[in-house]
Write a protein that holds these residues in place. Structure first.
Motif: not given
Ligand SMILES: C[S@@+](CC[C@H](N)C(=O)[O-])C[C@H]1O[C@@H](n2cnc3c(N)ncnc32)[C@H](O)[C@@H]1O
Length: 199
Positions: A21, A29, A34, A59, A64-65, A84, A87, A109, A111, A132
């Motif tokens: 994202y 977001l 929302r 993430g 937001y939460f 990120r 973020m 990460d 991952e 993601e």
């Molecule tokens: C779609 S946003 C959702 C943000 C929040 N949870 C919400 O619902 O408003 C996805 C978030 O996951 C983080 N993210 C994506 N891949 C990730 C990873 N591999 N490790 C950690 N964070 C990750 C992104 O940087 C982003 O902040």
């Protein structure tokens, strides 16, 4: 499984592969619609917080939460992990504005192996994140290691996330790593799916 025609449409973009994202779109977001929908209240309620827990949110995006979770933790602590930095900066600003000081920020990460000791957290929460992550199985395995026995793992998945995972997909991932399915609530637009680590 798509639940609305709009959901089906956004899912078409899955063909482009797993896309992170963009932090530049964090505004969407945090959009007021929302919040008006009561989305954050419903999800945070499902974390069953008494105030003393240690919670991990993976993430958090712009937080937001996170603000609502932190405010519930009157004697507890919230850890945020996002890949990120941008973020994390946004979530830090939101938490600072709300005078929430029981929060730790980690860039990492999901991952990779999560950078926490075994059995650290009472609750782990992921909203629109797992889709993601390419190595979802590895991520859930790592979550199983760091959630305490008896602790909760809660996913929130919903429209308009093109990488939205279905309840069945979440169950397949979490149950194969040893989590026990508790329940799935929500509606056509979003799901909140809860698992528990065996005590
Ligand atoms: C779609 S946003 C959702 C943000 C929040 N949870 C919400 O619902 O408003 C996805 C978030 O996951 C983080 N993210 C994506 N891949 C990730 C990873 N591999 N490790 C950690 N964070 C990750 C992104 O940087 C982003 O902040």
């Amino acid at each position: 499984m798509p639940t609305t025609w709009l959901d089906s449409l956004t899912r078409q973009t899955r063909r482009a592969g797993v896309l992170p994202y963009p932090h530049q779109a964090a505004y969407f977001l945090n959009n007021p619609l929302r919040r008006m929908s009561g989305d954050d209240d419903r999800a945070v309620k499902q974390l069953d917080l008494t105030g003393f827990e240690r919670v991990l949110e993976v993430g958090p995006g712009p937080g937001y939460f996170s603000v609502a979770i932190s405010q519930k933790l009157t004697r507890g602590r919230l850890d945020l992990l996002d890949s990120r930095l941008e973020m994390l900066d946004k979530s830090r600003s939101a938490l600072d504005r709300a005078e929430c000081y029981n929060v730790s920020f980690h860039q990492g990460d999901a991952e990779d192996e999560l950078p926490f000791y075994d059995d650290s957290f009472d609750v782990a929460f992921l909203a629109s994140v797992l889709g993601e992550i390419s190595n979802r199985q590895g991520c859930v395995r790592s979550l199983h290691r760091i959630v305490k026995p008896g602790g909760l793992l809660v996913f929130r998945e919903g429209f308009p996330d093109p990488q939205r995972l279905s309840v069945a997909e979440l169950r397949a991932l979490a149950e194969s790593e040893g989590f026990v399915f508790c329940d799935a609530t929500g509606n056509r637009w979003h799901d909140i799916v809860r698992f528990r680590r065996r005590p």
